[in-house]
Design a protein around this motif. Structure first.
Motif, PDB file in Angstrom:
ATOM      1  N   CYS A 210       0.821  -1.194   0.000  1.00 38.13           N
ATOM      2  CA  CYS A 210       0.000   0.000   0.000  1.00 38.13           C
ATOM      3  C   CYS A 210       0.856   1.245   0.000  1.00 38.13           C
ATOM      4  O   CYS A 210       0.392   2.328  -0.177  1.00 38.13           O
ATOM      5  CB  CYS A 210      -0.940   0.016   1.198  1.00 38.13           C
ATOM      6  SG  CYS A 210      -0.114   0.401   2.719  1.00 38.13           S
TER       7      CYS A 210
ATOM      8  N   CYS B  15       3.359  -1.417  10.049  1.00 39.12           N
ATOM      9  CA  CYS B  15       1.941  -1.582   9.785  1.00 39.12           C
ATOM     10  C   CYS B  15       1.644  -3.078   9.745  1.00 39.12           C
ATOM     11  O   CYS B  15       2.296  -3.812   9.015  1.00 39.12           O
ATOM     12  CB  CYS B  15       1.566  -0.932   8.470  1.00 39.12           C
ATOM     13  SG  CYS B  15      -0.089  -1.382   7.954  1.00 39.12           S
ATOM     14  N   CYS B  18       0.532  -3.944   5.849  1.00 41.73           N
ATOM     15  CA  CYS B  18       1.438  -3.858   4.701  1.00 41.73           C
ATOM     16  C   CYS B  18       2.897  -3.835   5.129  1.00 41.73           C
ATOM     17  O   CYS B  18       3.783  -3.763   4.292  1.00 41.73           O
ATOM     18  CB  CYS B  18       1.118  -2.631   3.871  1.00 41.73           C
ATOM     19  SG  CYS B  18       1.440  -1.101   4.735  1.00 41.73           S
ATOM     20  N   HIS B  31      -1.680   6.185   9.445  1.00 41.80           N
ATOM     21  CA  HIS B  31      -1.523   5.364   8.244  1.00 41.80           C
ATOM     22  C   HIS B  31      -2.556   4.240   8.250  1.00 41.80           C
ATOM     23  O   HIS B  31      -3.271   4.017   7.283  1.00 41.80           O
ATOM     24  CB  HIS B  31      -0.115   4.776   8.202  1.00 41.80           C
ATOM     25  CG  HIS B  31       0.029   3.571   7.305  1.00 41.80           C
ATOM     26  ND1 HIS B  31       0.454   3.666   6.001  1.00 41.80           N
ATOM     27  CD2 HIS B  31      -0.220   2.264   7.532  1.00 41.80           C
ATOM     28  CE1 HIS B  31       0.473   2.460   5.469  1.00 41.80           C
ATOM     29  NE2 HIS B  31       0.072   1.583   6.366  1.00 41.80           N
ATOM     30  N   HIS B  36      -6.139   1.499   5.638  1.00 41.66           N
ATOM     31  CA  HIS B  36      -6.710   0.171   5.828  1.00 41.66           C
ATOM     32  C   HIS B  36      -8.105   0.275   6.409  1.00 41.66           C
ATOM     33  O   HIS B  36      -8.469  -0.444   7.326  1.00 41.66           O
ATOM     34  CB  HIS B  36      -5.792  -0.674   6.706  1.00 41.66           C
ATOM     35  CG  HIS B  36      -4.397  -0.731   6.165  1.00 41.66           C
ATOM     36  ND1 HIS B  36      -4.085  -1.314   4.973  1.00 41.66           N
ATOM     37  CD2 HIS B  36      -3.243  -0.232   6.651  1.00 41.66           C
ATOM     38  CE1 HIS B  36      -2.782  -1.193   4.741  1.00 41.66           C
ATOM     39  NE2 HIS B  36      -2.247  -0.532   5.746  1.00 41.66           N
TER      40      HIS B  36
END
Ligand SMILES: Nc1nc2c(ncn2[C@@H]2O[C@H](COP(=O)(O)OP(=O)(O)OP(=O)(O)O)[C@@H](O)[C@H]2O)c(=O)[nH]1
Ligand SMILES: [Mg+2]
Ligand SMILES: [Zn+2]
Ligand SMILES: [Zn+2]
Ligand SMILES: [Zn+2]
Lengths: 212, 441
Positions: A210, B15, B18, B31, B36
């Motif tokens: 991402c 994270c 990711c 983030h 997400h």
């Protein structure tokens, strides 16, 4: 060694198929109880007397082979320092397994471990497999938490329980194996809801991107 | 049993989806929230917990973020750049070259400075006050350059003449004009060669400085000044040490305060009247203030920039942790105070018990008296006992009032040790006074 790269093992090539399951496992517990040390022992077979305190969280993977299944652990080693407590839910949510660690030479860490178990029971996935690890069993001379006390607590709460030592490696592989055995690996339970992800071709667990 | 493992260990504010490293807890959270979103339920529970822990996050992690960003020369704009993969090309270590250059330079400075320091030492020790003798003394130690053939100031290249006369640097003996001279105060010079004599004298004005100070060329002055600064910085306590010492001193004050608080609290629970609820509350406030101070200082210490992972950084963190633990365990875990009503109740019970005791005593006395009738007539009242009328200026009462004043004062200054002593004193006086009255009636 059953797999070279996770996921390739089940290429339908006529050979007896091994199921490959992937599970997310999270380690929780007070700072300095030895979470990172346990993971390092399990993943790399190493132990550092001067293990640095974890910042944020650490991510490692390790694969174990059971009779008919290959289990790949995605391990999230969280930071035990209080100021990171609020990050923990991010890591234990969606985890299929958790190891809550305390230090047998420190009564407070056992109390903290109980709180983690409570939090997991309330907030984590209901089917999560929780293991309790009384670490630093090599320091039994300075023991403050009785084995029986912890065993009784674990029994009451339906937790796997072992006393471990990252230093001598005692019970380290065993506790991960015990967890792997207890996790649901059947086809039906392989869905994201209940158990680990069943890997299909092309679903190799490369990190999604991402940020790129 | 164990099989393949990927070799790398990721660590940081990763994270969980990711695995990007977000460098700080707050960046990780935002983030996670913005990218997400689909994990709604996760988010919900997270928000809950964050609500509770918002304060912790805001307090602790902004600091942390700063330290991190500084250390890694990062800020959020650079983020994209960081995420790009970049392979390392051919590299070569220049450390040895750097070291060689550096040590040569250091050596040159060090030997030169030392030479000057030795001269300075000789100059200032036994410096004659007489101007002519002083000039001789100076020239014996540092011979002056012969300037007869020099027409221009080597520093500013202006022509020497009657108004621009030739002078000499007292440390290297070279020629220079007055405008190019710098003057070093003798007291300062003494403190440089002997750090044990601290320079306490006030700074002389320019005129005095030029008259009595040492005339130096810029080059010599700079070396000496540099040396002085190094010396000062070595002796000066760093901000960090000062903050730590202040914190320790607050802890030192907190210890007896907590002991006193416990004592006062116990006294309240025992139904004693030595301390008021207000007193104990004031004491609690004082401890709270101390805790606040300790908290603030230890935060300053942990925020003091240090390379993450170094021993200093670890030490700073350890200090902060110890302080936080101390505050939590020793200062904020104070016993809860009883309510007014509870105190009232305890006191009433105590009073009733005392009352019963007195009644009992009295009855026993009466019984005794009844059993053996007095053999002699009752004694006349004591001559020195005051008459009932002049009760107002009874010295005992007066004394009691004085003590009450003292108690008030001690209370205001939170000197509760004193309050306790004075209260006992007052009680004794009261008892004496009552006895006196009893014997009179
Ligand atoms: N004797 C002994 N020491 C251990 C053992 N496991 C860990 N340690 C030591 O305990 C210290 C802390 O271990 P870590 O693994 O960093 O602890 P942690 O739980 O990851 O701590 P955080 O990252 O701060 O949450 C290190 O000095 C380890 O060497 C053990 O089984 N026996
Ligand atoms: Mg760790
Ligand atoms: Zn992400
Ligand atoms: Zn000049
Ligand atoms: Zn000079």
């Amino acid at each position: 060694m059953a797999t070279n790269r996770s996921g390739t093992a089940q290429r339908p090539n006529g050979a007896p198929q091994t199921k490959v399951c992937q599970f997310k496992l999270v380690l929780l517990g007070e700072s300095a109880v030895g979470k990172s040390s346990l993971v390092l022992r399990f993943v790399k077979g190493q132990f550092h007397e001067y293990q640095e305190s974890t910042i944020g969280a650490a991510f490692l993977t390790q694969t174990v082979c059971l009779d008919d299944t290959t289990v790949k652990f995605e391990i999230w080693d969280t930071a035990g320092q209080e100021r990171y407590h609020s990050l923990a839910p991010m890591y234990y949510r969606g985890a299929q397994a958790a190891i809550v660690v305390y230090d047998i030479t420190n009564q407070d860490t056992f109390g903290r471990a109980k709180n983690w178990v409570k939090e997991l029971q309330r907030q984590a996935s209901p089917s999560i497999v929780i293991a309790l690890a009384g670490n630093k069993s090599d320091l039994a001379a300075k023991r403050m938490v009785e084995f029986e006390e912890a065993q009784a607590y674990a029994d009451e709460n339906g937790l796997l329980f072992m006393e471990t030592s990252a230093k001598t490696a005692m019970n380290v592989n065993d506790i991960f194996l015990a967890i792997a055995n207890k996790l649901p690996k059947s086809e039906s339970a392989g869905g994201a809801a209940a158990g680990g992800r069943r890997l299909a071709d092309g679903d190799a667990p490369r990190s999604s991107s991402c940020c790129k | 049993m164990a099989a393949s493992s990927e070799d790398q260990i990721l660590e940081g504010f990763l994270c969980p989806i990711c695995k990007a490293d977000l460098k700080s807890a707050s960046q990780l959270t935002s983030h996670f929230e913005s990218l997400h979103q689909e994990e709604q339920d996760v988010l919900k529970s997270l928000k809950e917990i964050f609500g509770k822990a918002k304060k912790i996050i805001l307090n602790d992690d902004t600091d942390l973020k700063e330290t991190f960003d500084k250390a890694l020369k990062f800020n959020s704009q650079d983020q994209e750049y960081y995420c790009e993969e970049q392979s390392v090309g051919v590299s070569r270590s220049s450390t040895d070259y750097f070291r060689a250059v550096r040590s040569a330079r250091l050596e040159r400075y060090a030997t030169e400075t030392n030479k000057l320091l030795i001269r300075l030492d000789k100059l200032v020790c036994n410096m004659p006050t007489d101007q002519n003798l002083r000039k001789q003394h100076e020239q014996i130690i540092v011979p002056w350059l012969d300037g007869t053939l020099v027409k221009l100031c080597p520093n500013c290249a202006k022509t020497f003449n009657i108004t621009r006369r030739k002078h000499h640097c007292r440390l290297c003996g070279s020629l220079l004009c007055h405008d190019c001279s710098v003057f070093l105060d003798l007291n300062v010079a003494r403190s440089i060669v002997d750090p044990s004599v601290s320079n306490t004298s006030t700074e002389p004005d320019q005129e005095n400085l030029e008259k009595n100070g040492l005339r130096l060329c810029e080059h010599c002055y700079n070396l000496i000044e540099l040396r002085k600064q190094v010396q000062e910085s070595r002796n000066a306590k760093t901000v960090l040490v000062t903050a730590y010492e202040q914190m320790r001193s607050l802890m030192e004050q907190a210890r007896p305060a907590v002991a006193m608080y416990e004592k006062m609290c116990q006294s309240l629970f025992d139904g004693e009247t030595t301390y008021h609820l207000g007193d104990v509350n004031a004491m609690r406030g004082k401890i709270g203030k101390l805790a606040e101070g300790i908290d603030l200082l230890s935060k300053q210490i942990v925020n003091f920039s240090a390379e993450p992972g170094t021993r200093q950084a670890r030490l700073q963190t350890a200090i902060r942790q110890a302080a936080a633990l101390y505050i939590k365990e020793d200062l904020l875990s104070l016993r809860k105070l009883p309510t007014e009503a509870q105190i009232e109740e305890v006191r009433r019970q105590r009073y009733e018990r005392a009352e019963r005791q007195i009644q009992l005593e009295r009855r026993r006395m009466e019984a005794e008296v009844a059993r053996q009738p007095p053999a002699e007539p009752p004694e006349p009242p004591e001559p020195r006992a005051p008459a009932a009328g002049d009760d107002d200026n009874n010295p005992l009462l007066e004394q009691m009032n004085i003590i009450r004043g003292y108690i008030k004062e001690a209370r205001r200054e939170l000197k509760f040790e004193e309050v306790a002593i004075l209260e006992t004193n007052l009680k004794e006086l009261k008892k004496e006074y009552q006895l006196l009255k009893l014997s009179k009636s």
